[in-house]
Design an enzyme around this catalytic site. Structure first.
Site, PDB file in Angstrom:
ATOM      1  N   GLU A 147       0.647  -1.187   0.019  1.00 29.05           N
ATOM      2  CA  GLU A 147      -0.261  -0.024   0.033  1.00 29.05           C
ATOM      3  C   GLU A 147       0.927   1.338  -0.187  1.00 29.05           C
ATOM      4  O   GLU A 147       0.698   2.167   0.740  1.00 29.05           O
ATOM      5  CB  GLU A 147      -0.981  -0.075   1.143  1.00 29.05           C
ATOM      6  CG  GLU A 147      -1.872  -1.405   1.007  1.00 29.05           C
ATOM      7  CD  GLU A 147      -2.912  -1.386   2.595  1.00 29.05           C
ATOM      8  OE1 GLU A 147      -2.720  -0.383   3.259  1.00 29.05           O
ATOM      9  OE2 GLU A 147      -3.547  -2.448   2.644  1.00 29.05           O
ATOM     10  N   ASN A 183       2.112  -5.410  -2.986  1.00 29.70           N
ATOM     11  CA  ASN A 183       0.735  -5.612  -2.787  1.00 29.70           C
ATOM     12  C   ASN A 183       0.017  -4.356  -2.476  1.00 29.70           C
ATOM     13  O   ASN A 183       0.272  -3.290  -1.837  1.00 29.70           O
ATOM     14  CB  ASN A 183       0.626  -6.302  -1.552  1.00 29.70           C
ATOM     15  CG  ASN A 183      -0.611  -7.123  -1.297  1.00 29.70           C
ATOM     16  OD1 ASN A 183      -1.114  -7.784  -2.084  1.00 29.70           O
ATOM     17  ND2 ASN A 183      -1.199  -7.063  -0.053  1.00 29.70           N
ATOM     18  N   HIS A 219     -10.454  -6.565  -1.688  1.00 29.84           N
ATOM     19  CA  HIS A 219     -11.541  -6.441  -0.649  1.00 29.84           C
ATOM     20  C   HIS A 219     -12.776  -5.777  -1.335  1.00 29.84           C
ATOM     21  O   HIS A 219     -12.427  -4.662  -1.509  1.00 29.84           O
ATOM     22  CB  HIS A 219     -10.800  -5.689   0.559  1.00 29.84           C
ATOM     23  CG  HIS A 219      -9.754  -6.234   1.292  1.00 29.84           C
ATOM     24  ND1 HIS A 219      -9.961  -7.394   2.216  1.00 29.84           N
ATOM     25  CD2 HIS A 219      -8.480  -5.878   1.294  1.00 29.84           C
ATOM     26  CE1 HIS A 219      -8.951  -7.626   2.574  1.00 29.84           C
ATOM     27  NE2 HIS A 219      -7.933  -6.731   2.258  1.00 29.84           N
ATOM     28  N   GLU A 248      -6.138 -11.090  -0.923  1.00 29.30           N
ATOM     29  CA  GLU A 248      -6.846 -10.803   0.369  1.00 29.30           C
ATOM     30  C   GLU A 248      -8.408 -10.919  -0.115  1.00 29.30           C
ATOM     31  O   GLU A 248      -9.099  -9.865   0.482  1.00 29.30           O
ATOM     32  CB  GLU A 248      -6.364  -9.340   0.964  1.00 29.30           C
ATOM     33  CG  GLU A 248      -4.914  -9.408   1.356  1.00 29.30           C
ATOM     34  CD  GLU A 248      -4.476  -7.907   2.104  1.00 29.30           C
ATOM     35  OE1 GLU A 248      -5.570  -7.362   2.585  1.00 29.30           O
ATOM     36  OE2 GLU A 248      -3.282  -7.811   2.120  1.00 29.30           O
ATOM     37  N   ASP A 250     -12.040 -10.877  -0.209  1.00 28.29           N
ATOM     38  CA  ASP A 250     -13.222 -11.035   0.432  1.00 28.29           C
ATOM     39  C   ASP A 250     -14.486 -10.218  -0.147  1.00 28.29           C
ATOM     40  O   ASP A 250     -13.934  -9.340  -1.044  1.00 28.29           O
ATOM     41  CB  ASP A 250     -13.228 -10.972   1.954  1.00 28.29           C
ATOM     42  CG  ASP A 250     -12.538  -9.533   2.613  1.00 28.29           C
ATOM     43  OD1 ASP A 250     -12.560  -8.612   1.809  1.00 28.29           O
ATOM     44  OD2 ASP A 250     -12.027  -9.536   3.533  1.00 28.29           O
TER      45      ASP A 250
HETATM   46  O1  G3I Z   1      -3.314  -8.091  18.920  1.00 31.31           O
HETATM   47  C1  G3I Z   1      -4.028  -6.834  19.628  1.00 31.31           C
HETATM   48  C2  G3I Z   1      -4.372  -7.096  20.694  1.00 31.31           C
HETATM   49  O2  G3I Z   1      -3.466  -7.378  21.692  1.00 31.31           O
HETATM   50  C3  G3I Z   1      -5.057  -5.945  21.326  1.00 31.31           C
HETATM   51  O3  G3I Z   1      -5.477  -6.263  22.708  1.00 31.31           O
HETATM   52  C4  G3I Z   1      -6.290  -5.416  20.534  1.00 31.31           C
HETATM   53  C5  G3I Z   1      -6.904  -4.283  20.966  1.00 31.31           C
HETATM   54  O4  G3I Z   1      -7.177  -3.287  19.927  1.00 31.31           O
HETATM   55  O5  G3I Z   1      -5.754  -5.357  19.041  1.00 31.31           O
HETATM   56  C6  G3I Z   1      -4.968  -6.180  18.616  1.00 31.31           C
HETATM   57  O6  G3I Z   1      -4.540  -5.886  17.413  1.00 31.31           O
HETATM   58  C7  G3I Z   1      -5.385  -5.900  16.460  1.00 31.31           C
HETATM   59  C8  G3I Z   1      -5.002  -6.692  15.275  1.00 31.31           C
HETATM   60  O7  G3I Z   1      -5.697  -6.643  14.093  1.00 31.31           O
HETATM   61  C9  G3I Z   1      -4.946  -8.477  15.915  1.00 31.31           C
HETATM   62  O8  G3I Z   1      -6.355  -8.536  15.844  1.00 31.31           O
HETATM   63  C10 G3I Z   1      -5.667  -4.270  15.867  1.00 31.31           C
HETATM   64  O9  G3I Z   1      -5.827  -3.549  16.887  1.00 31.31           O
HETATM   65  C11 G3I Z   1      -6.121  -4.194  14.550  1.00 31.31           C
HETATM   66  O10 G3I Z   1      -6.015  -2.739  14.130  1.00 31.31           O
HETATM   67  C12 G3I Z   1      -5.761  -5.170  13.635  1.00 31.31           C
HETATM   68  O11 G3I Z   1      -6.458  -5.066  12.581  1.00 31.31           O
HETATM   69  C13 G3I Z   1      -5.780  -5.626  11.233  1.00 31.31           C
HETATM   70  C14 G3I Z   1      -5.422  -4.599  10.167  1.00 31.31           C
HETATM   71  O12 G3I Z   1      -4.883  -5.119   9.162  1.00 31.31           O
HETATM   72  C15 G3I Z   1      -4.714  -3.384  10.565  1.00 31.31           C
HETATM   73  O13 G3I Z   1      -4.379  -2.393   9.784  1.00 31.31           O
HETATM   74  C16 G3I Z   1      -6.543  -6.819  10.854  1.00 31.31           C
HETATM   75  O14 G3I Z   1      -6.768  -7.713  11.847  1.00 31.31           O
HETATM   76  C17 G3I Z   1      -6.164  -7.130   9.421  1.00 31.31           C
HETATM   77  O15 G3I Z   1      -6.871  -8.056   8.966  1.00 31.31           O
HETATM   78  C18 G3I Z   1      -6.011  -6.137   8.754  1.00 31.31           C
HETATM   79  O16 G3I Z   1      -5.265  -6.661   7.336  1.00 31.31           O
HETATM   80  C19 G3I Z   1      -5.027  -5.828   6.248  1.00 31.31           C
HETATM   81  C20 G3I Z   1      -3.873  -6.281   5.643  1.00 31.31           C
HETATM   82  O17 G3I Z   1      -2.599  -6.241   6.530  1.00 31.31           O
HETATM   83  C21 G3I Z   1      -3.467  -5.010   4.182  1.00 31.31           C
HETATM   84  N1  G3I Z   1      -4.403  -5.065   3.603  1.00 31.31           N
HETATM   85  C22 G3I Z   1      -5.831  -4.662   4.132  1.00 31.31           C
HETATM   86  C23 G3I Z   1      -6.027  -5.637   5.234  1.00 31.31           C
HETATM   87  C24 G3I Z   1      -7.611  -5.103   5.958  1.00 31.31           C
HETATM   88  O18 G3I Z   1      -7.416  -3.884   6.605  1.00 31.31           O
END
Ligand code: G3I
Length: 333
Positions: A147, A183, A219, A248, A250
């Site tokens: 990105e 990507n 997405h 990715e 969905d």
């Molecule tokens: O692991 C922590 C946890 O310890 C904490 O208590 C909790 C509280 O907020 O957060 C947890 O981390 C979260 C993490 O996902 C794991 O669940 C983050 O807050 C959350 O922001 C994070 O979101 C991820 C996101 O990227 C971040 O931008 C999504 O799971 C993940 O699916 C998403 O993936 C991205 C790709 O990397 C790039 N392309 C877009 C895609 C969707 O946004």
């Protein structure tokens, strides 16, 4: 005893046979079918069994991002990725790495640090070489940069934007055999962003910067835009000599009444079918991966309020119409 006619036996065997799993269909045409994974969930039998049965590729959804894997300057947290790589080995699955350079999920020690550009370069080089080097020969492809472009095709201004080309060179040094990808999202069709990515690929090719492919996140919604336009984009990348991977995928559904209707699920299945069918037309389109695989665990409801049900298995691990649609598209010749 009366003899059973052999044809009858054959038909009854066929009727009892399980439909082929996605990974079997994908394997028959040497394309990878993958899913993004939370390694902590491998402890759950239904999650692990479905994953191993259906997919021949995995990618950690979050565990290899800079913050999760390198939380302090001198501390790496490899356990979740090690567990996933071991799971993949046990089940003959390929592993993709995501991601080395991104403007999100960076650790506080990087974002709040007051580093000079030279120090940031050294930090990123050490990070890339440590992570890619550790998994050399075990992670076959990397989203090196994720990105980096804005929607208008300009380079996004981030702490890492000065090091994009170098990131590919450092990753290549750490594992010369790994396939290196750029990507991005909303770059599946021909538009300002995908034009910018295409120009970067042309430039990297001309100057010998190690880039092997473009990851299209996908997405999308029930209205994913023009398929012809998506195909034109995949075609131009393939003709330039690069791989394309759908990284990715969905297809989110508006959940106005709480649950998806059967009409929405059929429409969603059509979108899945059409996207997979375009990919399989091109030998250079080498992987199709969904961002998760069960609606039980998906980033969509948290990030796109009021929508969900975006994946191919429901929350009870039952295949949805989208699953059948992916299978059908994998069978097209
Ligand atoms: O692991 C922590 C946890 O310890 C904490 O208590 C909790 C509280 O907020 O957060 C947890 O981390 C979260 C993490 O996902 C794991 O669940 C983050 O807050 C959350 O922001 C994070 O979101 C991820 C996101 O990227 C971040 O931008 C999504 O799971 C993940 O699916 C998403 O993936 C991205 C790709 O990397 C790039 N392309 C877009 C895609 C969707 O946004």
């Amino acid at each position: 005893m009366r003899e059973i006619p052999p044809l009858f036996l054959l038909f009854s065997m066929l009727a009892q046979a399980q439909p082929a799993a996605l990974r079997q269909l994908a394997g028959e045409r040497t394309i990878k079918i993958g899913a993004a994974v939370n390694p902590a969930l491998l402890q759950q039998a239904d999650y692990a069994e479905t994953l191993a049965r259906e997919f021949n590729q995995v990618e950690p959804e979050n565990s290899l991002k800079f913050g999760p894997v390198h939380p302090q300057q001198t501390t790496y947290h490899f356990d979740p990725v090690d567990a996933l790589v071991a799971f993949a080995k046990d089940h003959q699955m390929a592993v993709r790495g995501h991601t080395l350079v991104w403007h999100k999920q960076n650790p506080g020690w990087v974002t709040r640090g007051t580093f000079t550009p030279e120090q940031l370069a050294a930090i990123l080089q050490e990070h890339i070489q440590t992570v890619v080097g550790r998994y050399a020969g075990r992670i076959y492809a990397w989203d090196v940069v994720n990105e980096a472009f804005d929607d208008d095709g300009s380079l996004r201004k981030t702490i890492w934007s000065g090091f994009i080309e170098q990131a590919f060179r450092w990753a290549h040094e750490a594992d010369p055999k790994a396939l290196l990808f750029y990507n991005d999202y909303d770059a599946e069709v021909v538009n300002s962003k995908s034009d910018a990515i295409f120009r970067m690929a042309q430039d990297f090719k001309a100057r010998g910067v190690p880039l092997n492919g473009i990851g299209l996140q996908m997405h999308v919604t029930l209205d994913p835009g023009s398929l012809e336009n998506m195909e034109a984009n995949i075609k131009r990348i393939a003709e330039l000599g690069f791989e394309v991977q759908i990284t990715e995928l969905d297809v989110r559904v508006p959940l106005d009444s709480g649950a998806a209707t059967s009409e929405q699920l059929e429409k969603q299945a059509q979108v899945y079918h059409d996207i997979v069918a375009v990919c399989v037309k091109y030998p250079k389109c080498t992987a199709i991966q969904t961002w998760g695989f069960t609606d039980k665990y998906s980033w969509i409801p948290g990030a796109h309020r009021g929508t969900g049900a975006a994946l191919e298995f429901n929350a009870a691990y039952q295949p949805k119409p989208a699953y059948r649609a992916i299978a059908d598209a994998l069978k097209t010749r």
